[in-house]
Design an enzyme around this catalytic site. Sequence first.
Site, mmCIF file in Angstrom:
data_model
loop_
_atom_site.group_PDB
_atom_site.id
_atom_site.type_symbol
_atom_site.label_atom_id
_atom_site.label_comp_id
_atom_site.label_asym_id
_atom_site.label_seq_id
_atom_site.Cartn_x
_atom_site.Cartn_y
_atom_site.Cartn_z
ATOM 1 N N ARG A 185 0.827 -1.197 0.000
ATOM 2 C CA ARG A 185 0.000 0.000 0.000
ATOM 3 C C ARG A 185 0.868 1.256 0.000
ATOM 4 O O ARG A 185 0.490 2.285 -0.550
ATOM 5 C CB ARG A 185 -0.904 0.002 1.231
ATOM 6 C CG ARG A 185 -1.845 -1.179 1.284
ATOM 7 C CD ARG A 185 -2.646 -1.149 2.556
ATOM 8 N NE ARG A 185 -3.482 0.042 2.584
ATOM 9 C CZ ARG A 185 -4.715 0.074 2.117
ATOM 10 N NH1 ARG A 185 -5.235 -0.997 1.589
ATOM 11 N NH2 ARG A 185 -5.429 1.169 2.168
ATOM 12 N N LYS B 39 -4.927 5.706 6.122
ATOM 13 C CA LYS B 39 -5.321 4.312 5.929
ATOM 14 C C LYS B 39 -6.243 3.848 7.064
ATOM 15 O O LYS B 39 -6.074 2.772 7.608
ATOM 16 C CB LYS B 39 -4.072 3.424 5.873
ATOM 17 C CG LYS B 39 -3.030 3.840 4.846
ATOM 18 C CD LYS B 39 -3.577 3.805 3.461
ATOM 19 C CE LYS B 39 -2.531 4.004 2.363
ATOM 20 N NZ LYS B 39 -1.309 4.634 2.657
ATOM 21 N N ILE C 235 -9.418 0.240 10.642
ATOM 22 C CA ILE C 235 -8.322 0.219 9.685
ATOM 23 C C ILE C 235 -8.835 -0.062 8.280
ATOM 24 O O ILE C 235 -9.842 -0.744 8.095
ATOM 25 C CB ILE C 235 -7.244 -0.821 10.086
ATOM 26 C CG1 ILE C 235 -7.801 -2.241 10.003
ATOM 27 C CG2 ILE C 235 -6.738 -0.534 11.495
ATOM 28 C CD1 ILE C 235 -6.749 -3.310 10.272
ATOM 29 N N CYS C 236 -8.139 0.473 7.294
ATOM 30 C CA CYS C 236 -8.535 0.335 5.900
ATOM 31 C C CYS C 236 -7.967 -0.962 5.323
ATOM 32 O O CYS C 236 -6.754 -1.096 5.158
ATOM 33 C CB CYS C 236 -8.037 1.528 5.092
ATOM 34 S SG CYS C 236 -8.488 1.462 3.351
ATOM 35 N N LEU C 237 -8.868 -1.901 5.005
ATOM 36 C CA LEU C 237 -8.451 -3.177 4.422
ATOM 37 C C LEU C 237 -9.157 -3.436 3.100
ATOM 38 O O LEU C 237 -9.194 -4.564 2.614
ATOM 39 C CB LEU C 237 -8.763 -4.325 5.393
ATOM 40 C CG LEU C 237 -8.028 -4.311 6.729
ATOM 41 C CD1 LEU C 237 -8.515 -5.459 7.603
ATOM 42 C CD2 LEU C 237 -6.522 -4.422 6.516
#
Length: 220
Positions: A43, A158, A165-167
Site C-alpha cells: 500500500r 489508511k 483500519i482500511c483493508l
Amino acid sequence: TCRDFCFESAGNTCEDYNSFRCFSSHVSTSEWSGADTQTTRSRSDPNRGIMADEATRRAVSQIPLLKTHAGPRERALWPQRLKEEYQALIRFVEQNKAADNDWFRLESNPEGTRWTGTCWFVHQLLRYEFRVEFDIPVTYPETAPEVAVPELDGKTAKMFRGGKICLTEHFAPLWARNVPRFGIAHLMALGLAPWLAVEIPDLISKGHVVHKEKQRDVAE
C-alpha cells in the site's frame, strides 16, 4: 519471516469456547491464503509487487478453513460456526506454539459477537501497544469484521472514522473470494498484521506515534 501463534483458552481446555486469548507473531506484509494465492502490492509503494514467501505460505496454510456458512443472526448454525472459529485459532496457534513471538491478545463475549484485546508492534526494540476491537457483522461471513485501533484514529489516511483500519484494497477482495472459508484467524493474520507492518513504522517516523517511555522522558 513467518506467522507463529500460541493459544491459551479459558481453563486451558480446547472445549471451553466462551472466552479465549490468542497470541501471534508479527510478520511481513504479504497476503496469502491456502484457498487463494496471489501476488499483492504494498500500500505504501503501489509499484512494488510483493509475493508471499514460502515461510509465510507454510504458516498461513496451517489455519484451517471454515465450513459452516452462518452469521450471528442464524441462531441454529452460529454456535457451530463459532466453534469452528475457535478451533481454527486453536489449531493454528498450537502448531506454532514453540515460537515465543506474540503480537496480540483477544477475547470474545459469550456470544462470540464482540471481540476486544490488545495488539502490539516492536520497532527498533521498542514495543508499541494498542487496543483492538471489532464486532461480527450480521452479514458475516460474507462481510469481514471491521477491525478498529481506536487510539490511532485520525493519525493515518489508511483508517476510517472510529479507528477502523482500511483493508478494502487487498484484504476485502481476498476475503470475498474465500467465503465462508476465512474466519477471525485469517482476519488477524492477513488483515491486521500486514496493516500494522506498513502503518506503524510510518506513523512512528512521522511522530504521530510515540513510545510511552519517550513520552515520560519528555514530560520529566
